[in-house]
Design an enzyme around this catalytic site. Sequence first.
Site: not given
Length: 428
Positions: A232, A255
């Site tokens: 993430d 991310h």
Amino acid sequence: MKDNGSSADSGYPGPSPVPVPPYGPNLTRSKIFDILSFGAKGDGVCDDSDAFQAAWKAACKVPGATLEIPSEFKFLIKPITLQGPCMPQLVLQIDGILLAPAEVGSWPISSLFQWLNFKWVQNFTIQGTGTVDGQGPQWWTVSSLYYTQKKLKNILGLKPTAMRFYASYNVTVRDIKIINSPQCHLKFDNSRGIRVDNIKISSPENSPNTDGIHLQNTQEVEIQHSDIGCGDDCVSIQTGCSNIYIHHINCGPGHGISLGSLGKDRSVGCISDIAVEKISVQNTLAGVRIKTWQGGIGSVKNVSFSNIQVSNVKFPIIIDQYYCDKHFCKNQTGAVAISGVKYNQIIGTYSVQPIYLACSEDIPCTDVDLIHIQLKPSRRYGGSHQGLCWNSYGISKAPLVPSSIDYCLRRDSGSIVKRIARFLEHVC
């Protein structure tokens, strides 16, 4: 107020923060507390939680103490809270390996928010050559998590953070490795005066929601010279954060560096004074990103992203005020206002779209600068040369690649900025 892993207001009882201790203080043996001396086995099988807790309580009472996790040993530690306030200049020296329980069913329901929970500590340092291993694979592979007690009980997908600080001040974390957390690796809640230096965070790209470093209601933070790869956000900055400086970070997979998401369920989100510079981002979903939900309240302001090197990043630059993590989210009016965002020297390659600015119809993004942006398609490119630019106001300055970025921002006479400023006057 009870602390259950959320970001409630702190009831911190300790004295005012004091400066961070110097690196490597000269310690006498009377100030060194080895976990093995408190009954720990260090075989990676026996439960060493009680020994860890006892060593902490003893070291906590001595100024300038060091709690040692020695090298060449593995310590199995169940979910634990290490609580202050302690005497000044306490050091947790992690040279060995700390292991979380590997079996999901062995975790008490009351401990599903975090594994190693540091609460009400100040003037405190974690350092060493060792590893904090969250043993997350079982958490990632189970689609619906259940807890086995007398019967199967759904635990709603809760997964613990590996290392969390709550209501803590003047904390340094340096040199260690944090790997394979069930969820977020390192979290700071309601804290101030945080320094993260030369750490390595690692989990697989497909490990869900495994943020590297998560900041919430935390101020005066420096994160530097670290490598973060996860499933993430490499760094996630949430509401209540200000005066954050992030530099010399290698991010990927993951991310990217994210502000938000903010404003979910019409909540208030406030972030200000964020500087991110000299970052390398490789093979990630986003480069530098701001994401907010429709209908939110609050503001993101005074944010700078500069000297960012991207390589095969899907979306290097993102402002998304229509963020939705579901298949469908209903349209709502209102938004967390975004203003004063500077992008300077964002350079490298993208695989889907060079820039994505999707700003609210009701409260547009204002005072956005795009300066020296040079983004070219990667070799595996299959996306668009055109960016998405919607309802964002500011200025752009060459060089700009692709050239379409030059038409991304609207020019504002000042009326929109003034209107947004009035709207935000009493919100954050």
